[in-house]
Design a protein around this motif. Structure first.
Motif, PDB file in Angstrom:
ATOM      1  N   GLN A   3      16.482   6.794  -0.971  1.00  0.00           N
ATOM      2  CA  GLN A   3      15.293   7.028  -1.189  1.00  0.00           C
ATOM      3  C   GLN A   3      14.316   6.814  -0.150  1.00  0.00           C
ATOM      4  N   LEU A   5      10.835   5.442   1.049  1.00  0.00           N
ATOM      5  CA  LEU A   5       9.915   4.458   0.748  1.00  0.00           C
ATOM      6  C   LEU A   5       8.629   4.590   1.460  1.00  0.00           C
ATOM      7  N   ALA A 203       3.027   2.670  -4.003  1.00  0.00           N
ATOM      8  CA  ALA A 203       4.431   2.729  -3.350  1.00  0.00           C
ATOM      9  C   ALA A 203       4.481   1.302  -2.425  1.00  0.00           C
ATOM     10  N   HIS A 206       4.324  -2.162  -4.489  1.00  0.00           N
ATOM     11  CA  HIS A 206       5.508  -2.419  -5.341  1.00  0.00           C
ATOM     12  C   HIS A 206       6.555  -2.367  -4.593  1.00  0.00           C
ATOM     13  N   ARG A 208       8.179   0.696  -3.809  1.00  0.00           N
ATOM     14  CA  ARG A 208       9.115   1.726  -4.562  1.00  0.00           C
ATOM     15  C   ARG A 208       8.854   2.771  -3.769  1.00  0.00           C
ATOM     16  N   PRO A 209       9.859   3.755  -4.027  1.00  0.00           N
ATOM     17  CA  PRO A 209      10.045   5.100  -3.460  1.00  0.00           C
ATOM     18  C   PRO A 209       8.831   6.032  -4.042  1.00  0.00           C
ATOM     19  N   ASN A 211       8.193   8.996  -5.969  1.00  0.00           N
ATOM     20  CA  ASN A 211       9.133   9.969  -6.727  1.00  0.00           C
ATOM     21  C   ASN A 211       8.427  10.450  -8.229  1.00  0.00           C
ATOM     22  N   THR A 213       9.247   9.530 -11.183  1.00  0.00           N
ATOM     23  CA  THR A 213       8.770   8.366 -12.105  1.00  0.00           C
ATOM     24  C   THR A 213       7.280   7.548 -11.649  1.00  0.00           C
ATOM     25  N   LEU A 214       7.207   7.473 -10.219  1.00  0.00           N
ATOM     26  CA  LEU A 214       5.927   6.873  -9.792  1.00  0.00           C
ATOM     27  C   LEU A 214       4.848   7.853  -9.931  1.00  0.00           C
TER      28      LEU A 214
END
Length: 224
Positions: A3, A5, A203, A206, A208-209, A211, A213-214
């Motif tokens: 993924q 980042l 991103a 947190h 996170r990637p 994507n 969901t984000l």
């Protein structure tokens, strides 16, 4: 597949002609910029909302015409004869409304640059009649200038804008992210910039990637 980042890298805005995506929403404006030598009276007003690509097209035109670029609010302190010695672009002309010195400076720049055979490009968020300019002579000059507008983005252009905003930040979202955003986000350039900024910040915060969901979480948060 790994993924993607987001990393806290500097934003590097790409302003070359090859970086400007053409769609029906901006084709007329791009055509006028590329055909600048045929402008009526050698002048043009380019309008569009914030983030619509006005500054990008100004830089494209400056590269084509070897022009200087100046902010409208800086005109009251500028050397007008020096600016008028070549092709010149003035950005955000609506911001000088009510500033007598700046209004007079633009009026003199307009007259001097054109008298010396140079071209003048002026950008604004709206047509000249809505700037609120107090100087009658400047109002008449601006309303007598040909105008072209950058329109609200269609799906194709909004996709390209999001891709460019992500690329400027040197991040690459998961493939499903932009198709998810397009039908769900406000259809404006300002919204595209806000969404990309919020995704990048989320991103980073947190780890996170970026994507689908984000993207859903960020859109929900921005809608609050």
């Amino acid at each position: 597949m790994a993924q993607q980042l987001s990393f806290d890298l500097p934003v590097r805005q790409a302003l070359g002609r090859e970086d400007f995506f053409v769609s029906p929403a901006n084709a007329a404006a791009v055509g006028m910029i590329e055909g600048w030598q045929g402008w009526a009276a050698r002048k043009l007003v380019l309008t569009g909302p914030a983030g619509s690509g006005k500054t990008h097209l100004v830089h494209v035109w400056a590269a084509l015409s070897d022009a200087k670029i100046v902010a409208a609010q800086a005109l009251s302190e500028a050397d007008i004869p020096a600016l008028a010695s070549g092709n010149i672009a003035v950005e955000d002309a609506q911001t000088l409304a009510g500033d007598r010195d700046a209004e007079e400076a633009l009026f003199h720049l307009h007259n001097l640059a054109l008298a010396e055979g140079h071209a003048l490009l002026i950008t604004a968020s709206k047509p000249a009649q809505h700037w609120g300019v107090h100087l009658p002579d400047l109002t008449s000059r601006m309303q007598g200038t040909a105008m072209v507008a950058l329109e609200a983005p269609d799906d194709t252009l909004l996709t390209a804008v999001l891709m460019k905003l992500f690329a400027d930040r040197q991040i690459f979202p998961a493939p499903e992210t932009i198709p998810y955003l397009i039908p769900r986000m406000p259809r404006s350039f300002a919204a595209a910039r806000a969404v990309v900024t919020a995704l990048d910040e989320a991103a980073l915060e947190h780890g996170r990637p970026i994507n689908r969901t984000l993207a859903r979480q960020v859109l929900d948060k921005l809608a609050v």
